[in-house]
Design a protein around this motif. Structure first.
Motif, PDB file in Angstrom:
ATOM      1  N   ALA A 200       0.872  -1.235   0.066  1.00 46.59           N
ATOM      2  CA  ALA A 200       0.094   0.101  -0.084  1.00 46.59           C
ATOM      3  C   ALA A 200       0.899   1.374   0.095  1.00 46.59           C
ATOM      4  N   GLY A 201       1.916   1.328   0.813  1.00 45.91           N
ATOM      5  CA  GLY A 201       2.842   2.413   0.731  1.00 45.91           C
ATOM      6  C   GLY A 201       3.391   2.468  -0.578  1.00 45.91           C
ATOM      7  N   ILE A 202       3.928   1.509  -1.245  1.00 47.81           N
ATOM      8  CA  ILE A 202       4.440   1.639  -2.453  1.00 47.81           C
ATOM      9  C   ILE A 202       3.431   2.226  -3.439  1.00 47.81           C
ATOM     10  N   ALA A 203       2.342   1.631  -3.547  1.00 51.30           N
ATOM     11  CA  ALA A 203       1.094   2.306  -4.426  1.00 51.30           C
ATOM     12  C   ALA A 203       0.897   3.695  -4.125  1.00 51.30           C
ATOM     13  N   ASP A 204       1.015   4.248  -2.948  1.00 49.64           N
ATOM     14  CA  ASP A 204       0.736   5.538  -2.603  1.00 49.64           C
ATOM     15  C   ASP A 204       1.916   6.420  -3.427  1.00 49.64           C
ATOM     16  N   LYS A 205       2.978   5.974  -3.065  1.00 50.71           N
ATOM     17  CA  LYS A 205       4.456   6.681  -3.646  1.00 50.71           C
ATOM     18  C   LYS A 205       4.339   6.693  -5.156  1.00 50.71           C
ATOM     19  N   LEU A 206       3.886   5.588  -5.804  1.00 56.89           N
ATOM     20  CA  LEU A 206       3.308   5.688  -7.216  1.00 56.89           C
ATOM     21  C   LEU A 206       2.472   6.827  -7.689  1.00 56.89           C
ATOM     22  N   ALA A 207       1.252   6.721  -6.632  1.00 55.98           N
ATOM     23  CA  ALA A 207       0.156   7.693  -7.189  1.00 55.98           C
ATOM     24  C   ALA A 207       0.744   9.101  -7.273  1.00 55.98           C
ATOM     25  N   VAL A 208       1.507   9.357  -6.154  1.00 52.04           N
ATOM     26  CA  VAL A 208       2.173  10.809  -6.459  1.00 52.04           C
ATOM     27  C   VAL A 208       2.775  11.033  -7.421  1.00 52.04           C
ATOM     28  N   THR A 209       3.699  10.302  -8.032  1.00 52.02           N
ATOM     29  CA  THR A 209       4.703  10.336  -9.188  1.00 52.02           C
ATOM     30  C   THR A 209       3.610  10.335 -10.297  1.00 52.02           C
TER      31      THR A 209
END
Length: 212
Positions: A200-209
């Protein structure tokens, strides 16, 4: 391939200790020239304790957990990025997918964003197109992750034909409001809660990018 039980030595310890205790009691009895009442009572207590330890060890052997069976996913290994992505996005996707493939049971993954496949990596299915089915549509609409712990028991598994055909478990993790990170595992019930939080944390980071 079955993972070995990391507690197998601990499970056998009561049997070893109980057996050793019984042997020592027998040696002590044979070396004693005269049997006293107190020694007799101690021998009885020792025999009981040894028997209990052996029994506990045998029970532990019977209740050892069944570990998930891992399989070799069918397909060819590959790494495919959408060609029209900015270099910064390509770098971010490459970094995130590498972490997931090397640190979890994930063996194949797809990044689906704004109705477009941005990345496919790991063991790839011959089919590259992602057509959202009921499960993927629900994730996109409700923005909540779905973990299919044992894919073969779900009727909706047919919608994941863009993953290896013998995929054992799937996580569909929202990427913001417009995308989904789809992870395929090679063993059922193999993602831990810590894995889910990290994904979930990695997905949130991808969402920002991707939102930039």
């Amino acid at each position: 391939m079955t993972k070995s039980d990391p507690n197998r030595v601990l499970r056998r310890l009561p049997i070893v200790v109980g057996g050793l205790g019984a042997v020592l009691l027998l040696i002590n009895r044979l070396l004693s020239s005269e049997l006293t009442n107190s020694q007799a009572r101690a021998d009885v207590l020792g025999v009981i304790l040894s028997a209990v330890l052996i029994l506990v060890g045998l029970i532990w052997q019977q209740v050892q957990p069944r570990l998930p069976e891992a399989v070799q996913l069918t397909g060819e290994e590959g790494f495919v990025l959408a060609p029209d992505l900015p270099q910064t996005v390509k770098t971010e996707l490459a970094w995130a997918s590498h972490l997931l493939l090397t640190n979890t049971v994930t063996r194949s993954l797809v990044v689906f964003y704004k109705n477009k496949v941005l990345l496919r990596r790991g063991i790839l299915s011959p089919k590259s197109e992602v057509v959202p089915g009921l499960i993927l549509k629900r994730v996109l609409e409700k923005h909540k992750a779905v973990y299919l712990v044992d894919l073969k028991v779900y009727p909706g598994r047919v919608e994941f034909d863009y993953l290896p055909e013998n995929t054992q478990g799937v996580i569909c993790q929202p990427i913001g409001e417009d995308g989904v990170l789809i992870l395929a595992a090679n063993a059922p019930r193999s993602y831990t809660k810590q894995d889910e939080n990290w994904i979930a944390g990695i997905a949130d980071k991808l969402a920002v990018t991707l939102n930039q």
